[in-house]
Write a protein that holds these residues in place. Structure first.
Motif, PDB file in Angstrom:
ATOM      1  N   PHE A 346     -68.915 -96.879  13.908  1.00 40.29           N
ATOM      2  CA  PHE A 346     -70.162 -97.376  13.320  1.00 40.29           C
ATOM      3  C   PHE A 346     -71.364 -96.547  13.765  1.00 40.29           C
ATOM      4  O   PHE A 346     -72.257 -96.245  12.968  1.00 40.29           O
ATOM      5  N   LEU A 347     -71.412 -96.190  15.040  1.00 41.59           N
ATOM      6  CA  LEU A 347     -72.530 -95.396  15.546  1.00 41.59           C
ATOM      7  C   LEU A 347     -72.580 -94.026  14.875  1.00 41.59           C
ATOM      8  O   LEU A 347     -73.651 -93.557  14.472  1.00 41.59           O
ATOM      9  N   ILE A 348     -71.417 -93.393  14.735  1.00 42.70           N
ATOM     10  CA  ILE A 348     -71.371 -92.083  14.078  1.00 42.70           C
ATOM     11  C   ILE A 348     -71.759 -92.217  12.605  1.00 42.70           C
ATOM     12  O   ILE A 348     -72.522 -91.402  12.061  1.00 42.70           O
ATOM     13  N   GLY A 349     -71.250 -93.263  11.942  1.00 44.24           N
ATOM     14  CA  GLY A 349     -71.602 -93.489  10.546  1.00 44.24           C
ATOM     15  C   GLY A 349     -73.088 -93.727  10.353  1.00 44.24           C
ATOM     16  O   GLY A 349     -73.689 -93.256   9.376  1.00 44.24           O
ATOM     17  N   ALA A 350     -73.707 -94.461  11.274  1.00 43.28           N
ATOM     18  CA  ALA A 350     -75.143 -94.726  11.187  1.00 43.28           C
ATOM     19  C   ALA A 350     -75.943 -93.430  11.278  1.00 43.28           C
ATOM     20  O   ALA A 350     -76.948 -93.249  10.566  1.00 43.28           O
ATOM     21  N   GLY A 352     -74.872 -90.520  10.296  1.00 42.34           N
ATOM     22  CA  GLY A 352     -74.684 -89.857   9.009  1.00 42.34           C
ATOM     23  C   GLY A 352     -75.593 -90.417   7.927  1.00 42.34           C
ATOM     24  O   GLY A 352     -76.187 -89.665   7.139  1.00 42.34           O
ATOM     25  N   LEU A 353     -75.749 -91.731   7.873  1.00 42.71           N
ATOM     26  CA  LEU A 353     -76.637 -92.348   6.887  1.00 42.71           C
ATOM     27  C   LEU A 353     -78.097 -91.994   7.160  1.00 42.71           C
ATOM     28  O   LEU A 353     -78.877 -91.770   6.232  1.00 42.71           O
ATOM     29  N   PHE A 354     -78.467 -91.955   8.442  1.00 41.37           N
ATOM     30  CA  PHE A 354     -79.841 -91.609   8.798  1.00 41.37           C
ATOM     31  C   PHE A 354     -80.166 -90.184   8.357  1.00 41.37           C
ATOM     32  O   PHE A 354     -81.234 -89.916   7.803  1.00 41.37           O
ATOM     33  N   VAL A 355     -79.238 -89.263   8.571  1.00 30.74           N
ATOM     34  CA  VAL A 355     -79.449 -87.879   8.141  1.00 30.74           C
ATOM     35  C   VAL A 355     -79.578 -87.806   6.623  1.00 30.74           C
ATOM     36  O   VAL A 355     -80.431 -87.100   6.084  1.00 30.74           O
ATOM     37  N   THR A 356     -78.735 -88.562   5.911  1.00 32.94           N
ATOM     38  CA  THR A 356     -78.766 -88.550   4.441  1.00 32.94           C
ATOM     39  C   THR A 356     -80.057 -89.144   3.898  1.00 32.94           C
ATOM     40  O   THR A 356     -80.506 -88.779   2.806  1.00 32.94           O
ATOM     41  N   SER A 357     -80.657 -90.071   4.630  1.00 32.86           N
ATOM     42  CA  SER A 357     -81.867 -90.746   4.138  1.00 32.86           C
ATOM     43  C   SER A 357     -83.042 -89.787   3.958  1.00 32.86           C
ATOM     44  O   SER A 357     -84.038 -90.146   3.333  1.00 32.86           O
ATOM     45  N   GLY A 358     -82.943 -88.566   4.483  1.00 36.55           N
ATOM     46  CA  GLY A 358     -84.044 -87.617   4.363  1.00 36.55           C
ATOM     47  C   GLY A 358     -84.043 -86.804   3.080  1.00 36.55           C
ATOM     48  O   GLY A 358     -84.943 -85.984   2.874  1.00 36.55           O
ATOM     49  N   ILE A 359     -83.058 -87.005   2.184  1.00 36.20           N
ATOM     50  CA  ILE A 359     -83.009 -86.183   0.970  1.00 36.20           C
ATOM     51  C   ILE A 359     -84.155 -86.543   0.035  1.00 36.20           C
ATOM     52  O   ILE A 359     -84.641 -87.673   0.011  1.00 36.20           O
ATOM     53  N   GLU A 360     -84.601 -85.549  -0.741  1.00 33.28           N
ATOM     54  CA  GLU A 360     -85.689 -85.731  -1.700  1.00 33.28           C
ATOM     55  C   GLU A 360     -85.402 -84.900  -2.937  1.00 33.28           C
ATOM     56  O   GLU A 360     -84.345 -84.261  -3.042  1.00 33.28           O
ATOM     57  N   VAL A 361     -86.346 -84.883  -3.864  1.00 30.07           N
ATOM     58  CA  VAL A 361     -86.128 -84.247  -5.163  1.00 30.07           C
ATOM     59  C   VAL A 361     -85.716 -82.786  -5.033  1.00 30.07           C
ATOM     60  O   VAL A 361     -84.882 -82.294  -5.792  1.00 30.07           O
ATOM     61  N   HIS A 362     -86.259 -82.074  -4.067  1.00 30.60           N
ATOM     62  CA  HIS A 362     -85.989 -80.643  -3.936  1.00 30.60           C
ATOM     63  C   HIS A 362     -84.948 -80.343  -2.863  1.00 30.60           C
ATOM     64  O   HIS A 362     -84.840 -79.198  -2.404  1.00 30.60           O
ATOM     65  N   SER A 363     -84.166 -81.346  -2.459  1.00 31.22           N
ATOM     66  CA  SER A 363     -83.150 -81.132  -1.429  1.00 31.22           C
ATOM     67  C   SER A 363     -82.020 -80.247  -1.935  1.00 31.22           C
ATOM     68  O   SER A 363     -81.720 -80.215  -3.138  1.00 31.22           O
ATOM     69  N   ASP A 368     -79.135 -80.358   3.233  1.00 29.72           N
ATOM     70  CA  ASP A 368     -79.663 -81.728   3.268  1.00 29.72           C
ATOM     71  C   ASP A 368     -78.618 -82.818   3.030  1.00 29.72           C
ATOM     72  O   ASP A 368     -78.751 -83.925   3.553  1.00 29.72           O
ATOM     73  N   ILE A 369     -77.575 -82.546   2.227  1.00 24.61           N
ATOM     74  CA  ILE A 369     -76.580 -83.565   1.889  1.00 24.61           C
ATOM     75  C   ILE A 369     -75.308 -83.406   2.712  1.00 24.61           C
ATOM     76  O   ILE A 369     -74.772 -84.380   3.244  1.00 24.61           O
ATOM     77  N   PHE A 370     -74.824 -82.172   2.835  1.00 28.05           N
ATOM     78  CA  PHE A 370     -73.554 -81.902   3.506  1.00 28.05           C
ATOM     79  C   PHE A 370     -73.495 -82.419   4.951  1.00 28.05           C
ATOM     80  O   PHE A 370     -72.501 -83.066   5.325  1.00 28.05           O
ATOM     81  N   PRO A 371     -74.507 -82.186   5.807  1.00 28.37           N
ATOM     82  CA  PRO A 371     -74.390 -82.646   7.206  1.00 28.37           C
ATOM     83  C   PRO A 371     -74.173 -84.152   7.325  1.00 28.37           C
ATOM     84  O   PRO A 371     -73.277 -84.611   8.041  1.00 28.37           O
ATOM     85  N   GLY A 372     -74.985 -84.938   6.631  1.00 31.64           N
ATOM     86  CA  GLY A 372     -74.830 -86.385   6.698  1.00 31.64           C
ATOM     87  C   GLY A 372     -73.523 -86.855   6.108  1.00 31.64           C
ATOM     88  O   GLY A 372     -72.901 -87.816   6.597  1.00 31.64           O
ATOM     89  N   MET A 373     -73.047 -86.167   5.048  1.00 26.31           N
ATOM     90  CA  MET A 373     -71.789 -86.530   4.405  1.00 26.31           C
ATOM     91  C   MET A 373     -70.613 -86.382   5.371  1.00 26.31           C
ATOM     92  O   MET A 373     -69.750 -87.259   5.461  1.00 26.31           O
ATOM     93  N   VAL A 374     -70.570 -85.277   6.105  1.00 22.73           N
ATOM     94  CA  VAL A 374     -69.477 -85.019   7.036  1.00 22.73           C
ATOM     95  C   VAL A 374     -69.519 -85.994   8.211  1.00 22.73           C
ATOM     96  O   VAL A 374     -68.479 -86.523   8.642  1.00 22.73           O
ATOM     97  N   ILE A 375     -70.700 -86.253   8.721  1.00 23.30           N
ATOM     98  CA  ILE A 375     -70.833 -87.182   9.854  1.00 23.30           C
ATOM     99  C   ILE A 375     -70.404 -88.589   9.443  1.00 23.30           C
ATOM    100  O   ILE A 375     -69.643 -89.266  10.144  1.00 23.30           O
ATOM    101  N   LEU A 376     -70.901 -89.052   8.280  1.00 22.03           N
ATOM    102  CA  LEU A 376     -70.536 -90.392   7.788  1.00 22.03           C
ATOM    103  C   LEU A 376     -69.040 -90.479   7.526  1.00 22.03           C
ATOM    104  O   LEU A 376     -68.391 -91.484   7.852  1.00 22.03           O
ATOM    105  N   GLY A 377     -68.454 -89.420   6.930  1.00 25.71           N
ATOM    106  CA  GLY A 377     -67.027 -89.426   6.636  1.00 25.71           C
ATOM    107  C   GLY A 377     -66.184 -89.541   7.884  1.00 25.71           C
ATOM    108  O   GLY A 377     -65.225 -90.328   7.935  1.00 25.71           O
ATOM    109  N   PHE A 378     -66.532 -88.797   8.920  1.00 24.21           N
ATOM    110  CA  PHE A 378     -65.762 -88.840  10.165  1.00 24.21           C
ATOM    111  C   PHE A 378     -65.868 -90.217  10.822  1.00 24.21           C
ATOM    112  O   PHE A 378     -64.863 -90.788  11.267  1.00 24.21           O
ATOM    113  N   GLY A 379     -67.072 -90.779  10.860  1.00 26.22           N
ATOM    114  CA  GLY A 379     -67.244 -92.114  11.444  1.00 26.22           C
ATOM    115  C   GLY A 379     -66.491 -93.169  10.673  1.00 26.22           C
ATOM    116  O   GLY A 379     -65.869 -94.069  11.261  1.00 26.22           O
ATOM    117  N   SER A 380     -66.487 -93.070   9.336  1.00 26.62           N
ATOM    118  CA  SER A 380     -65.754 -94.033   8.513  1.00 26.62           C
ATOM    119  C   SER A 380     -64.264 -93.921   8.760  1.00 26.62           C
ATOM    120  O   SER A 380     -63.550 -94.929   8.829  1.00 26.62           O
TER     121      SER A 380
END
Length: 431
Positions: A346-350, A352-363, A368-380
């Motif tokens: 859960f801590l690792i997944g959190a 990952g979600l926090f990193v993903t929350s920073g994406i914006e229109v020009h990401s 911007d997407i890949f780091p949070g995706m990998v972290i969330l995936g591993f924690g899940s």
């Protein structure tokens, strides 16, 4: 003369083959939650869905499954797990055919509800069969770890499979491809498993309880999605009437369960703290997991203008990360236990979600997407083996279907309600 001692039946020699086939069906059932995400823009165009109405393609399935999984678990315990499993798979196949042939939005949503009912029958029955075939504690841990991992991979690989199918054939084949898998299971599973049912007598099935909780959840989700429409406020009748009706039905469900002669979830079920806590935290996990896929997929296709194929393939690192976490989690489970594994995951997944929350229109994807995706995936991945084992902690033969039904219901209900709430907040914020 020496006294003859009663022989203890050995483990079922068919158990690993049965696990493979039942796991394939679970993979398919969970796959159908996320396989639609990449196809949503195409479905919207072909069948004329609105932005908020599109959420029902996901929520119709998970609401029916989540609301009726408890009933499915009890039916499996009473009337036979194999029998209920086969009925669920047959219904799921028929509904998949209807989804693939749907010519308007109403038919598709109704068919998705029917698919969910099929899962509500098949999933808890299948997990109950596995729990009873693997009686050795070490083997059961391994089997349930594999089961949980297949479910997790089914959820994550749906986007990749959907991207390949939508770009090469048509979105309709994401549903039609279920038919040969279901037929295979209907033919093979009866040869690999034996019928099992609850040994004690039963006075009946709590159908009214299932109707109340399912109706309450549908009304709540409808209220939240109504609030996402730009012309509605939280005080609009379309919003508050649905929310009040949903809340009233859920309260009625709670009161009914306390007085029902044979409730969906007997009070004794809540005597095991491990199962109760695990099901509770699953609510938060599944809310984030479902919404992550739904919103990120739409973001990449509608904002970053990814094609369906690219929008599916970008999730490959997510699946790899889940596989890595799953392998490590399955190996660590007997050594560190459920609590430590879930807390870490859960801590690792959190993060990952926090990193993903920073994406914006020009990401950009890689930065911007890949780091949070990998972290969330591993924690899940770390969490999935723990979910399956903890949900069946201390389960007896009479409650195998109930325990698996509760765990699956928590995942589906949380996914549906969490998706409705978070999508509503996202649309209102974006507006």
């Amino acid at each position: 003369m020496t006294a003859l001692t009663p022989s203890v039946p050995g483990p079922d020699p068919r158990r690993w083959k049965a696990l493979a086939v039942l796991g394939l069906i679970q993979f398919m059932l969970i796959l159908d939650v996320t396989v639609v995400n990449v196809a949503l823009p195409h479905i919207k165009t072909d069948l004329g869905f609105s932005e908020t109405g599109l959420a029902w393609v996901v929520d119709g399935y998970v609401l029916a499954a989540g609301g009726l999984l408890l009933l499915g678990g009890r039916l499996a315990d009473i009337y036979g797990r194999l029998k209920v499993f086969l009925a669920g798979v047959a219904l799921f196949a028929a509904a998949s055919l209807s989804c693939g042939l749907a010519q308007n939005d109403t038919v598709l949503v109704i068919s998705r509800f029917a698919q969910g009912i099929g899962e509500a029958l098949a999933a808890p029955a299948a997990l109950g069969l596995i729990a009873l075939m693997f009686m050795d504690p070490r083997e059961r841990i391994k089997a349930l770890g594999i089961w949980g991992g297949l479910a997790g991979l089914g959820g994550t690989s749906g986007t990749v499979i959907s991207g390949l199918i939508v770009s090469s054939v048509s979105w309709r084949w994401i549903f039609l491809i279920n038919l040969p898998v279901a037929l295979f299971a209907l033919l093979v599973v009866p040869r690999l498993t034996s019928e099992s049912r609850m040994v004690r007598t039963h006075s009946g099935v709590d159908v009214w309880g299932a109707v109340a909780i399912t109706g309450g959840l549908v009304a709540l989700v409808n209220g939240f999605l109504a609030a996402a429409r730009g012309h509605n406020t939280w005080g609009s009748p379309a919003v508050w009437v649905s929310l009040v009706a949903g809340g009233a039905l859920l309260v009625a469900f709670g009161l009914w369960e306390r007085r029902a002669k044979d409730p969906l979830v007997p009070l004794r079920f809540f005597g095991n703290r491990t199962r109760v806590v695990t099901n509770g935290v699953t609510l938060f996990f599944s809310s984030a997991f479902f919404t992550y896929f739904f919103l990120l997929t739409l973001f990449m296709q509608q904002i970053l203008r990814y094609s369906a194929l690219r929008g599916g393939l970008v999730y490959v690192p997510f699946g790899i990360a889940i596989g890595a976490g799953l392998g490590l989690g399955t190996g660590l489970m007997p050594k560190v236990g459920v609590k430590a594994l879930l807390t870490t995951g859960f801590l690792i997944g959190a993060v990952g979600l926090f990193v993903t929350s920073g994406i914006e229109v020009h990401s950009a994807y890689w930065s911007d997407i890949f780091p949070g995706m990998v972290i969330l995936g591993f924690g899940s991945g770390l969490c999935f083996p723990a979910f399956g084992n903890a949900s069946l902690h201390g389960v007896t033969q009479q409650d195998a279907g109930l325990a698996s039904g509760v765990q699956n219901a928590m995942q589906q209900i949380a996914g549906a309600v969490g998706l409705a709430v978070l999508v509503t907040l996202a649309y209102r914020h974006a507006a």
